[in-house]
Scaffold this active site. Sequence first.
Site, short mmCIF file in Angstrom:
data_model
loop_
_atom_site.label_atom_id
_atom_site.label_comp_id
_atom_site.label_asym_id
_atom_site.label_seq_id
_atom_site.Cartn_x
_atom_site.Cartn_y
_atom_site.Cartn_z
N HIS A 1 59.26 17.92 9.63
CA HIS A 1 60.18 18.95 10.09
C HIS A 1 60.64 19.72 8.84
O HIS A 1 60.73 19.16 7.76
CB HIS A 1 61.37 18.25 10.75
CG HIS A 1 62.33 19.16 11.43
ND1 HIS A 1 63.30 19.86 10.77
CD2 HIS A 1 62.49 19.48 12.75
CE1 HIS A 1 64.01 20.57 11.64
NE2 HIS A 1 63.54 20.36 12.85
N ASP B 1 63.11 10.22 7.41
CA ASP B 1 63.76 11.10 8.37
C ASP B 1 63.66 10.43 9.74
O ASP B 1 62.59 10.42 10.35
CB ASP B 1 63.06 12.45 8.35
CG ASP B 1 63.49 13.37 9.49
OD1 ASP B 1 64.29 12.94 10.35
OD2 ASP B 1 63.00 14.51 9.52
N GLN C 1 63.90 11.62 15.02
CA GLN C 1 63.22 11.40 16.29
C GLN C 1 63.10 9.93 16.65
O GLN C 1 62.77 9.59 17.79
CB GLN C 1 61.82 12.03 16.26
CG GLN C 1 61.82 13.55 16.21
CD GLN C 1 62.42 14.18 17.46
OE1 GLN C 1 62.50 13.58 18.53
NE2 GLN C 1 62.85 15.42 17.32
N LYS D 1 70.64 13.86 18.97
CA LYS D 1 69.34 13.43 19.49
C LYS D 1 69.40 12.02 20.07
O LYS D 1 68.50 11.60 20.77
CB LYS D 1 68.27 13.49 18.40
CG LYS D 1 68.10 14.88 17.84
CD LYS D 1 66.73 15.13 17.27
CE LYS D 1 66.73 16.29 16.32
NZ LYS D 1 66.23 17.54 16.89
N CYS E 1 59.83 23.81 14.16
CA CYS E 1 60.25 23.64 12.76
C CYS E 1 59.26 22.78 11.99
O CYS E 1 59.65 21.94 11.17
CB CYS E 1 61.63 23.03 12.68
SG CYS E 1 62.90 24.07 13.38
C1 LIG Z 1 61.85 15.01 12.73
C2 LIG Z 1 63.11 15.82 12.62
N1 LIG Z 1 63.75 15.89 11.45
C3 LIG Z 1 64.88 16.57 11.29
C4 LIG Z 1 65.44 17.26 12.33
C5 LIG Z 1 66.69 18.03 12.07
O1 LIG Z 1 67.77 17.50 12.76
P1 LIG Z 1 69.12 18.32 12.88
O2 LIG Z 1 68.72 19.69 13.37
O3 LIG Z 1 69.92 17.58 13.89
O4 LIG Z 1 69.74 18.37 11.54
C6 LIG Z 1 64.81 17.23 13.58
C7 LIG Z 1 65.35 17.92 14.76
O5 LIG Z 1 65.35 19.11 14.92
C8 LIG Z 1 63.61 16.50 13.72
O6 LIG Z 1 62.97 16.46 14.89
#
Ligand SMILES: Cc1ncc(COP(=O)(O)O)c(C=O)c1O
Lengths: 405, 405, 139, 139
Positions: free
Chosen positions: A122, A197, A200, A223, A363
Site C-alpha cells: 500500500h 503493515d 489488512q 479496518k 493505493c
Molecule cells: C495494506 C494497507 N496498509 C495501509 C493502509 C492504510 O491504512 P489507513 O488508511 O487506515 O492509515 C491500508 C488501508 O487503506 C492498507 O490496506
Amino acid sequence: MSLAPGRPLRARFPIFAAMSGQPFHYLDNGATGQIVDVAADALLGFETRSRANVKRGVYGLADAATVAFDKARASMAAFLGAGSSEEIVFTSGTTMALNIVAHGLAGELRPGDRIVSSVLEHHSNIVPWQLVAGPAGAVVRAIPATGEGRLDLDALAAMVDERTRIVSVTHVSNVTGAVSDIARIRALAPDAILVVDGAQRAPHGPLDVQAMGCDFYALSSHKMFGPTGAGVLWGRGERLDALPPFLGGGEMIRRVSFDGTSYARPPHRFEAGTPPIGPVLGMAAAARWLMQQDWSAWAAHEKRLGERLLNGLAAIDGVRVHGPQGLQERLGIVAFEVDGVHAHDVCQMLGDRGVCLRGGHHCAQPLMERFDVAATARASLAPYSDADDVDALLQGLPEVIGRLR
Amino acid sequence: MSLAPGRPLRARFPIFAAMSGQPFHYLDNGATGQIVDVAADALLGFETRSRANVKRGVYGLADAATVAFDKARASMAAFLGAGSSEEIVFTSGTTMALNIVAHGLAGELRPGDRIVSSVLEHHSNIVPWQLVAGPAGAVVRAIPATGEGRLDLDALAAMVDERTRIVSVTHVSNVTGAVSDIARIRALAPDAILVVDGAQRAPHGPLDVQAMGCDFYALSSHKMFGPTGAGVLWGRGERLDALPPFLGGGEMIRRVSFDGTSYARPPHRFEAGTPPIGPVLGMAAAARWLMQQDWSAWAAHEKRLGERLLNGLAAIDGVRVHGPQGLQERLGIVAFEVDGVHAHDVCQMLGDRGVCLRGGHHCAQPLMERFDVAATARASLAPYSDADDVDALLQGLPEVIGRLR
Amino acid sequence: MSEDLYQEALVAMAKSGIGAGRLEAPDGTATADNPLCGDRVTVDVRMDGGRVRELAHKTRGCLLTQAAAACVADHVPGMDADDAASLAEAVRRWLAGEGDPPAGLEIMEPVRAVRSRHECVLIAYEALRDALGNAGTSR
Amino acid sequence: MSEDLYQEALVAMAKSGIGAGRLEAPDGTATADNPLCGDRVTVDVRMDGGRVRELAHKTRGCLLTQAAAACVADHVPGMDADDAASLAEAVRRWLAGEGDPPAGLEIMEPVRAVRSRHECVLIAYEALRDALGNAGTSR
Ligand SMILES: Cc1ncc(COP(=O)(O)O)c(C=O)c1O
Ligand SMILES: Cc1ncc(COP(=O)(O)O)c(C=O)c1O
C-alpha cells in the site's frame, strides 16, 4: 460468547439494521470495516457521558478517562501479543504508525543504506520510506511480486545485504489477499529492522507479534471494526526505546525549555497532543470483542465464501482475478479485472444493486503496474459477509458486463 | 436559533444529563470541551449508519461519505473565514497541524535562520519548532511574556530581523487567557511566515483568518465541542501550495512508483491515509452549530462569569492569579496559585466537590518558569458555564486551603 | 474520597520535612520529573559498602510527592542498596493493585484508587533507584 | 441511477474514439491523472494563432473519462485558446451545481449527482487547460 459468522453476526453491527429495506451487500471491508456495537458504545459513551482529557486531570471524570485509556492500551497489547502495554503507541491509524517508524529511523540512515519495501505494498508503506530515504541518500528497493501477487521471497534472498537496514512489508496484501511469510522474511534478513503493515491482517483475529519476529507492527481501528481515527504502532521494547520522537507537542515531553527539551519514555514519546481518545476506546472495545470469538470457525467461513467467490468469478467470461489461485495463505480479498470494462464502471453499476465494491488502484500503483492494469475491482470479505453477498456480486457482474461492454 | 448561554444551553450537551444527580461543575474546558449533541449525532450517525471510506468509492454509501466529507470541509472553511475549501487540511488535532507546518517548512530553513515562538506557548507550538530547527541549524527564540502573562510585543519589535523566517504564536494563551494581537504581530514581522495556534480561540466563535493576516492557523475539534480525534490546519492558498508533504501514504499522492512519486495538490497532499472521518464530520457539525449562535450575548456571558471568578479569587487570602487583571483582550481562562498548597492537591479536593479544574503546568513549562511556579490550578469557562460553577469553586477553595495548608 | 487521601498521617508526613535538603558530595544523585505537572524530586545518597548510609531529597511537589519523599528518607537509610533500588518496582506494582505496600506507604493506601496520582508517589522512588544506580559505579 | 449515468449517448460517445491518438510535434501537451484510480488523459494540441487547430488525446480510463475526452476532441478544435482553457473551471463549477453544461456535456448531466465520479469528467479538461498553457509559450 462467540457468534456464528455470517448473518447471525449482523445483529452486532448496527449498519445492517440501518440499511435494512434496501439491498446491501457490503464487500468493501478492505477499505473500511463496519463498526461493531461495543465499539460504537465505547466511543459514544466516552464522548457524551464521560468526556475528559487523559493523562492530566485529577478530578473523577479525568481520572476515569485515564484509567480507561490505560485499559485500552492493555487490551491492544493483548490483541497484538505484545510484551507489555508500554509497547503500544496510539496513533491516528496505520499510515501515521508507519510514518512514525520511517521518520524515526531516518536519523540512522547513511548514504547507500537500503530500505526494502515491496511491489505489493500500500502507498502508506512506500511513500514514507521514499520521503526519508531521499534526504539521507538511502535507497528504497522493492521485493518483486510473483505472477499470482505474492512477495517473491527468493528474490528477497538475493537482495538482502549488509547495507539492508530496514525491511518493511505488508502482512496481507490489500489487493491480492496474499499472506506474507513473516517468519521466513525474518530469517532472510536477520539483521534488518523488520516493519510489518498489519492493516489488512488485524480484522482477521488476534496476533502474536513476538512470535512473528518483527520489530514494528502497524494497524488501523477502522479496518478492525472500531471507529475511524485511531490505530496502533507496536514496537519491540528496545526498538521503541531507541526511536527518537517524530511529532512534537504536549504529553511527549519530560521537560520543555527554550534551552533544550527532553522527551518522555515510550509510548508517550510518540503520542504528541491530545490523543483520539474516543476512537482509541472504541478500538480497544472492538479488540476485546474480537479476542472472544471463535477464530477457527470464522476462518473456515471466510475460506468457504472466498472459494465461492473465486470459483464464481472464474466461471464468468472475461473476468480475470489478480491474486493467488486458492485460499491457501490468502485471505478473502479478491481483486479482478473485466475485459473491456473499467473497474469504476463495474463498481458504479453494481453499486446500484447494493453490491459495494472498491474500484481503482487501491493505493497500490506499483502492483497495478506489475499487473499492467490501471484499476481493478475488489471484493473483500468480513466475518459478517455471507453467500448472498457473494451471489449478488456473481449474478450482477454478467449483467453489468453485458450492458457496458 | 441561538440559545441563551449558561444553564439553558446544557440541554444541547449530553454530558449534563449523564452527570445529573451528582455535583458537576465542569471548569476544564481548556483541556477539552464537552461535545454538543449535533456533533455526537454526526459522529455516531456516520459510524453506525453510513460508514464507508471517503475519496475512493463509487457505490452509494461511499459517494455519500465523500459528499459529507466535502461538506465538512466547506463548513470548516466558513467557520475559519478561509478563502476556499481547498485551504482546509483535516488533521487529528492542533498538535498535528502545527507539526505539518513546522516539518513542512523545515526544508526552507538555513543555518542561522530564526524562528520566533513565545514563552506563552503550549508545548505543541514549541517542540515541533525545536525538532526542525536543530538539524537545519536554525534558532528558536521566544517572545517574552509580560508580568501579567501577555506577549511582550515591544520585545518582539526588537527581535524581528531579516533572518526571522517564521513567527508562531498562540491566539489565546491556555494559561492566562490573554488574547494575542495578531494584526500587530503581522505588522511587526511583515516578511515572516505567521503561524497561529488557535486551539483555545476556536471554542469562542467563528474566525476570520484572512482579516487576521496570518499564513497558517491550527485548531482542535475536541476543544470546540466536537469529537476527539480531529482538527484543522488552515493555510493561505499560496503558502499551502508551496508546502512539501510531511506524512506519506494513501490519498496524498498523484502517482506512486519506485522510480519516483509525485504528490497531490493541497489539501490532499497533507491528508495521508484514511482520515478520522467520523470525528471530522462531528467537528464540522459543531462548527455549523457555533456559527448559528449569538456570539455577542455569549461573549458578554463569558465576561460576566470571568469577572465573577477573578473578583472572587482576589478576595481569597493566599490566592494569586497569573494573568491579565480584567477581561479586556482576555478570555475566561484563569490560572491561579494557592500559597503553600500544591495545585494537584487543590484540584483533587475540589474534584470531590464536583469542581473540575486542571492542575499542573498546562503543557506550558516555559511560562511556569517565567512565573516561577511548578504548577497552577486553572479554571476555564465555556458558554454552558454558569454562576453556580464559579461559586462552587469560590466556596470550595477556602475550605480546601483550610484543610491542606 | 480525598478526605481519605489526605488523612492526617499523610499530611503530617508530607510536612515532616524528613530528609529535606541536599547531601554534600553524595555518592549518587538523581532527579525524577513528573511530566504531568512539572513536579520534581532529587535524591542524594551516601553509601557504606552495599548499604545506604545517608539520604536527602529536594522535593518540589504536591503533598503526595512530599510524603513519598519523606517516606523514602525515613525508611531507606540502613537498607541494602539492591533492596532499596527495587522499591520503585514494588511501589509501581503495589499501586497497580499487586502485593503489599512497601514500608511506610500504608498511609497512602487510598492513592491506589486514583490513577492520575500514582506518579506523584512514584517519582521519589524512581529518583532513589537512579541515584543508587549512579552510586553503583562508586561503590 | 447508473442506468441514467450510462445512457446510450454517453456509452456511444465513450466508444466513439473521437480524437483518440497522439499528434506529432504538438505545440502543447499535458497529462492529467485521476489520483483516485490511476486513470490518465494526455492531450496534445496544435495551435493556429490564438485558436486550437488540432487536438488529440490518449486516454486510459472509465467510460466517463473516455466520453469526456472524446467530447473535448469533438468541441474544442476551432475554439479560441483562452475560451478552451477556461472550460476546466466551467466544468468544475457545473459539476458542483452551478450554471449550464459546457457544449457536449449535456449527456453527462447525471454525473453531477455522483460526487466520486466528478474527477472522471474533469481530468480531460484539466489536461486540455495545461496543454494550452504549455502551448502558450510557443503561441
Ligand atoms: C495494506 C494497507 N496498509 C495501509 C493502509 C492504510 O491504512 P489507513 O488508511 O487506515 O492509515 C491500508 C488501508 O487503506 C492498507 O490496506
Ligand atoms: C494553546 C494550545 N495549543 C495547542 C494545544 C494542543 O491541542 P491538541 O492537544 O488538541 O493537539 C492546546 C491544548 O491542549 C492548547 O491549549
